[in-house]
Enzyme design. Sequence first.
Site, PDB file in Angstrom:
ATOM      1  N   ARG A   1       0.805  -1.319  -0.024  1.00  0.00           N
ATOM      2  CA  ARG A   1       0.013   0.138  -0.048  1.00  0.00           C
ATOM      3  C   ARG A   1       0.808   1.281  -0.056  1.00  0.00           C
ATOM      4  O   ARG A   1       0.703   2.195  -0.790  1.00  0.00           O
ATOM      5  CB  ARG A   1      -0.710  -0.036   1.219  1.00  0.00           C
ATOM      6  N   THR A   2       1.720   1.275   1.074  1.00  0.00           N
ATOM      7  CA  THR A   2       2.534   2.543   1.044  1.00  0.00           C
ATOM      8  C   THR A   2       3.762   2.620   0.030  1.00  0.00           C
ATOM      9  O   THR A   2       3.867   3.838  -0.687  1.00  0.00           O
ATOM     10  CB  THR A   2       3.493   2.334   2.202  1.00  0.00           C
TER      11      THR A   2
ATOM     12  N   LYS B   1      21.850 -10.998   3.202  1.00  0.00           N
ATOM     13  CA  LYS B   1      23.291 -11.688   3.121  1.00  0.00           C
ATOM     14  C   LYS B   1      24.081 -10.839   4.141  1.00  0.00           C
ATOM     15  O   LYS B   1      25.146 -11.010   4.162  1.00  0.00           O
ATOM     16  CB  LYS B   1      23.649 -11.485   1.799  1.00  0.00           C
TER      17      LYS B   1
ATOM     18  N   ARG C   1      11.544   1.885   4.198  1.00  0.00           N
ATOM     19  CA  ARG C   1      10.654   1.365   5.355  1.00  0.00           C
ATOM     20  C   ARG C   1      11.375   0.305   5.688  1.00  0.00           C
ATOM     21  O   ARG C   1      12.079  -0.435   4.998  1.00  0.00           O
ATOM     22  CB  ARG C   1       9.423   0.810   4.770  1.00  0.00           C
TER      23      ARG C   1
ATOM     24  N   HIS D   1       6.062   7.336  10.883  1.00  0.00           N
ATOM     25  CA  HIS D   1       5.437   7.226   9.444  1.00  0.00           C
ATOM     26  C   HIS D   1       4.953   8.439   9.048  1.00  0.00           C
ATOM     27  O   HIS D   1       3.829   8.496   9.320  1.00  0.00           O
ATOM     28  CB  HIS D   1       4.204   6.049   9.567  1.00  0.00           C
TER      29      HIS D   1
END
Lengths: 303, 153
Positions: A51-52, A80, A101, A129
């Site tokens: 969504r974001t 890794k 994010r 956020h």
Amino acid sequence: MSSKSIVSITDYSKDQILSILDSAATFEANPNQTLLNGKVAATLFFEPSTRTRLSFETAVNRLGGRVIGFSDASTSSSVKGETLNDTIKMVSNYADIIIMRHHLEGAARYASEVTSVPIINAGDGSNQHPSQTILDLYSIRKTQGRLDNIKIAMVGDLKYGRTVHSLLIALNHFSPQFYFIAPDELRMPEEYKIICDEKGIPYEEQTEFDTDIINEVDILYMTRVQKERFTDQMEYEKVKNVYTLRNKMLEQSKDNLRILHPLPRVNEIDMDVDANPKAYYFEQARNGLYARQAMICNALGLI
Amino acid sequence: MENNEKELQVKALKNGTVIDHIPSDILFKVVSLLQLDSVKNQITIGNNLTSKRMGKKGIIKISDRYYEEEEISRIALIAPDAKINIIRNFEVIEKKVLSLPDSFTGIVKCPNPKCITNNEPMKTKFEVIKKNPVVLRCPYCEREIQQEDIQLL
Ligand SMILES: [Zn+2]
């Protein structure tokens, strides 16, 4: 204007918030522009959030920019064992702006310290956020015609819900009046009430979600009450329907009342509310596009 | 009697630093904060001594050692009421009042396991929100840390 990272809503003054909201309004009037022609934005989603990510990528595309990045850490080098520092420095060679994010709190702040490329925090764990907060403020201003002196009820999970915490901090610039409605296990944490006390912001707190409060407020901000937040599952079963908004509860509400929700919803807003003109959560999500266009251009020093 | 004892405690040191009025329960935290376990100087540690003001207290005397302001001020993180006496030739030549800087790097660990500082090879950093009792704020995860929750690195 110079380029700068957008990490936390707490970094922003009232004037900076208002200026971002003003430019979001210009993008709503004209979402397709060429401000980002020739620019590359990296979307680094160490933690997936479709969504974001789609909202940010649409914002870049509609302004004529190009997007590189990954949508899941399992396809990136961090599995890794590469440090965040190294990933950010590598991507900084390619991109003009980094939208990230991450599941770890403070990841975006740290990233902004190891590169000169502006960082936009698209969520760092349960911490911040900021684009959600900007779009919430934008939605409130657009529907109420102002940000000052708003009466707002926050309902549901007020303990873990970062969106309500950031919104509370940002709204405190605008003399709000709060109503905190939550089950005992998910009450608004003390630290946020102390912030209100220090600024002389009035708030009331209660566990019952009743029409007395719904009829009083301008904004009803609903949040998800998630099962996994409860230590006692019996308690969850007891409260899950208590904090559900149904259309009949809105009969006596004010004309200007609008219902917001950060989405996705589970069952805290009944489907029968969707057709009510006071339901604003889908438009709210669309406002996220304009808010993010404004934040990207602000971070790049273009507006 | 108590006066004599007090004098004795201070006078027993010819040159060096005395850290007095340490709450007994954190005396050994102060020892590790100053990394006294790896110091070669003569060190005298007294704990659970009677104190009129505190009930019980701890004291640390370090011979021939003088600390930089920045180094000694760390003690204020866990014992903001401790008193520092600088001794030369058996005389207290200076009493230092502890004062924390507004921000500092390292020394303390952020207690939030989901904080980036606990998952990335990097230095911690803190803002000092309140000095007594101490309240710190991690600028990364934005959590506040109360004095009793402060963990040293
Ligand atoms: Zn932290």
